[in-house]
Design a protein around this motif. Structure first.
Motif, PDB file in Angstrom:
ATOM      1  N   ILE A  50       0.815  -1.210   0.000  1.00 12.42           N
ATOM      2  CA  ILE A  50       0.000   0.000   0.000  1.00 12.42           C
ATOM      3  C   ILE A  50       0.854   1.268   0.000  1.00 12.42           C
ATOM      4  CG2 ILE A  50      -1.658   1.331   1.359  1.00 12.42           C
ATOM      5  CD1 ILE A  50      -2.907  -1.309   2.225  1.00 12.42           C
ATOM      6  N   CYS A  51       1.913   1.295   0.802  1.00 11.64           N
ATOM      7  CA  CYS A  51       2.711   2.521   0.929  1.00 11.64           C
ATOM      8  C   CYS A  51       3.395   2.939  -0.382  1.00 11.64           C
ATOM      9  CB  CYS A  51       3.725   2.364   2.060  1.00 11.64           C
ATOM     10  SG  CYS A  51       2.946   2.317   3.697  1.00 11.64           S
ATOM     11  N   PRO A  52       4.008   2.040  -1.144  1.00 10.27           N
ATOM     12  CA  PRO A  52       4.553   2.468  -2.443  1.00 10.27           C
ATOM     13  C   PRO A  52       3.485   2.992  -3.395  1.00 10.27           C
ATOM     14  CG  PRO A  52       5.517   0.378  -1.805  1.00 10.27           C
ATOM     15  CD  PRO A  52       4.428   0.670  -0.824  1.00 10.27           C
ATOM     16  N   VAL A  53       2.293   2.404  -3.333  1.00  8.78           N
ATOM     17  CA  VAL A  53       1.192   2.903  -4.176  1.00  8.78           C
ATOM     18  C   VAL A  53       0.847   4.340  -3.787  1.00  8.78           C
ATOM     19  CG1 VAL A  53      -1.247   2.590  -4.745  1.00  8.78           C
ATOM     20  CG2 VAL A  53       0.258   0.602  -4.601  1.00  8.78           C
ATOM     21  N   TRP A 101       2.917   6.539  -2.545  1.00  3.64           N
ATOM     22  CA  TRP A 101       3.968   7.416  -3.054  1.00  3.64           C
ATOM     23  C   TRP A 101       3.843   7.641  -4.557  1.00  3.64           C
ATOM     24  CZ3 TRP A 101       6.585  10.610  -0.243  1.00  3.64           C
ATOM     25  CH2 TRP A 101       6.842  10.328   1.096  1.00  3.64           C
ATOM     26  N   VAL A 102       3.364   6.645  -5.284  1.00  5.20           N
ATOM     27  CA  VAL A 102       3.112   6.829  -6.717  1.00  5.20           C
ATOM     28  C   VAL A 102       2.004   7.850  -6.924  1.00  5.20           C
ATOM     29  CG1 VAL A 102       2.279   5.698  -8.810  1.00  5.20           C
ATOM     30  CG2 VAL A 102       3.960   4.550  -7.366  1.00  5.20           C
ATOM     31  N   VAL A 103       0.959   7.803  -6.092  1.00  5.00           N
ATOM     32  CA  VAL A 103      -0.114   8.798  -6.161  1.00  5.00           C
ATOM     33  C   VAL A 103       0.440  10.187  -5.850  1.00  5.00           C
ATOM     34  CG1 VAL A 103      -2.296   9.539  -5.122  1.00  5.00           C
ATOM     35  CG2 VAL A 103      -1.899   7.113  -5.607  1.00  5.00           C
ATOM     36  N   PHE A 104       1.317  10.273  -4.859  1.00  2.00           N
ATOM     37  CA  PHE A 104       1.955  11.558  -4.543  1.00  2.00           C
ATOM     38  C   PHE A 104       2.758  12.078  -5.742  1.00  2.00           C
ATOM     39  CE2 PHE A 104       2.165  10.616   0.294  1.00  2.00           C
ATOM     40  CZ  PHE A 104       0.824  10.965   0.402  1.00  2.00           C
ATOM     41  N   ALA A 105       3.423  11.182  -6.449  1.00  2.00           N
ATOM     42  CA  ALA A 105       4.223  11.598  -7.602  1.00  2.00           C
ATOM     43  C   ALA A 105       3.336  12.228  -8.676  1.00  2.00           C
ATOM     44  CB  ALA A 105       4.986  10.405  -8.167  1.00  2.00           C
ATOM     45  N   PHE A 106       2.202  11.600  -8.967  1.00  2.00           N
ATOM     46  CA  PHE A 106       1.284  12.161  -9.977  1.00  2.00           C
ATOM     47  C   PHE A 106       0.693  13.493  -9.498  1.00  2.00           C
ATOM     48  CE2 PHE A 106       1.157   7.735 -11.541  1.00  2.00           C
ATOM     49  CZ  PHE A 106       1.398   7.979 -12.889  1.00  2.00           C
ATOM     50  N   MET A 117      12.214   9.655  -4.228  1.00  2.00           N
ATOM     51  CA  MET A 117      12.956   8.877  -3.228  1.00  2.00           C
ATOM     52  C   MET A 117      12.042   7.872  -2.530  1.00  2.00           C
ATOM     53  SD  MET A 117      16.004   8.532  -1.814  1.00  2.00           S
ATOM     54  CE  MET A 117      16.841  10.091  -2.100  1.00  2.00           C
ATOM     55  N   GLY A 118      10.829   8.294  -2.194  1.00  2.00           N
ATOM     56  CA  GLY A 118       9.884   7.370  -1.571  1.00  2.00           C
ATOM     57  C   GLY A 118       9.493   6.231  -2.491  1.00  2.00           C
ATOM     58  N   VAL A 119       9.238   6.543  -3.763  1.00  2.00           N
ATOM     59  CA  VAL A 119       8.866   5.504  -4.732  1.00  2.00           C
ATOM     60  C   VAL A 119      10.012   4.508  -4.917  1.00  2.00           C
ATOM     61  CG1 VAL A 119       8.261   5.064  -7.132  1.00  2.00           C
ATOM     62  CG2 VAL A 119       7.215   6.990  -5.925  1.00  2.00           C
ATOM     63  N   VAL A 120      11.248   5.020  -5.035  1.00  2.00           N
ATOM     64  CA  VAL A 120      12.397   4.151  -5.311  1.00  2.00           C
ATOM     65  C   VAL A 120      12.711   3.249  -4.121  1.00  2.00           C
ATOM     66  CG1 VAL A 120      14.886   4.144  -5.736  1.00  2.00           C
ATOM     67  CG2 VAL A 120      13.407   5.681  -7.031  1.00  2.00           C
ATOM     68  N   LEU A 121      12.823   3.830  -2.919  1.00  2.00           N
ATOM     69  CA  LEU A 121      13.218   3.039  -1.748  1.00  2.00           C
ATOM     70  C   LEU A 121      12.157   2.006  -1.374  1.00  2.00           C
ATOM     71  CD1 LEU A 121      14.907   5.712   0.560  1.00  2.00           C
ATOM     72  CD2 LEU A 121      16.004   3.952  -0.820  1.00  2.00           C
ATOM     73  N   GLN A 122      10.900   2.414  -1.337  1.00  2.21           N
ATOM     74  CA  GLN A 122       9.859   1.459  -0.957  1.00  2.21           C
ATOM     75  C   GLN A 122       9.520   0.528  -2.113  1.00  2.21           C
ATOM     76  OE1 GLN A 122       6.554   3.253   1.059  1.00  2.21           O
ATOM     77  NE2 GLN A 122       7.848   3.978   2.718  1.00  2.21           N
ATOM     78  N   GLY A 123       9.656   1.001  -3.337  1.00  2.00           N
ATOM     79  CA  GLY A 123       9.455   0.116  -4.483  1.00  2.00           C
ATOM     80  C   GLY A 123      10.531  -0.949  -4.587  1.00  2.00           C
ATOM     81  N   ALA A 124      11.768  -0.606  -4.183  1.00  2.00           N
ATOM     82  CA  ALA A 124      12.858  -1.587  -4.223  1.00  2.00           C
ATOM     83  C   ALA A 124      12.593  -2.734  -3.259  1.00  2.00           C
ATOM     84  CB  ALA A 124      14.183  -0.906  -3.884  1.00  2.00           C
TER      85      ALA A 124
END
Length: 203
Positions: free
Chosen positions: A131-134, A136-141, A157-164
């Motif tokens: 849920i948390c990476p999703v 951050w993706v919403v925040f990016a848009f 940074m949030g998308v990359v670290l939590q997506g990794a």
């Protein structure tokens, strides 16, 4: 009055199954479960509060990056191993080549790896991980749509670290299922060949 020994076995077996179900529903590592969610939720809350109420951008950015870094290290090195028996890392061999390793906890004795993990902890782990990476993706848009370019680096940074971490643990999970599938295929293949040879010998 003498009791039937079979009754004793039934009662003990029932108790064992009940205890096993209770253990699987309990949280075995409450501290790890807490910190698995604490850092990532705190980073999201700080981002929302700083974006809504203003404040020092530098202080907010440093705080969010520190929380994301703590979350990345905690999830990668501690909570994944304790809560679901998975881990991943990068290692460099003697030739200087980099290799990614994805592992799942091996079964010991008669206990499978699934029986050693708690269902409650597994749900907490995977829900927080996905849920948390999703978010951050919403925040990016939303950052791109609202032209808040200064926050873009923090959101990435949030998308990359939590997506990794999400990618690493999904690879661990898929790899574990692939290994089980290969083992089952090899087992049934051996059984089929054994039956075929037995029938040929009998004929």
């Amino acid at each position: 009055m003498r009791l039937d020994p079979n009754d004793d076995e039934d009662v003990s077996l029932f108790d064992a199954e009940e205890d096993s179900a209770t253990r699987k529903s309990k949280i075995k590592h409450p501290l790890a479960s807490f910190f698995h969610l604490f850092f990532r939720i705190s980073a999201i809350l700080v981002y929302l509060l700083c974006g809504s109420f203003g404040g020092s951008f530098i202080a907010c950015m440093v705080t969010i990056i520190l929380l994301l870094s703590c979350d990345f290290w905690t999830v990668k090195n501690i909570t994944g191993r304790l809560m679901v028996g998975l881990r991943w890392w990068n290692q460099v061999d003697d030739d200087g080549k980099s290799h990614w390793v994805f592992e799942s906890r091996k079964a010991t004795g008669t206990q499978s790896s699934a029986s050693r993990t708690s269902n409650a902890e597994s749900r907490i782990f995977w829900l927080g991980l996905i849920i948390c990476p999703v978010i951050w993706v919403v925040f990016a848009f939303s950052t791109l749509i609202s032209f808040k370019i200064k926050w873009l680096a923090v959101v990435i940074m949030g998308v990359v670290l939590q997506g990794a971490n999400l990618y690493g643990y999904v690879r661990c999970k898929v790899g574990a299922r692939t290994n089980l599938k290969n083992m089952a295929t090899n087992y049934f293949g051996r059984q089929f060949l054994k039956q075929a040879f037995t029938k040929q010998e009998e004929s």
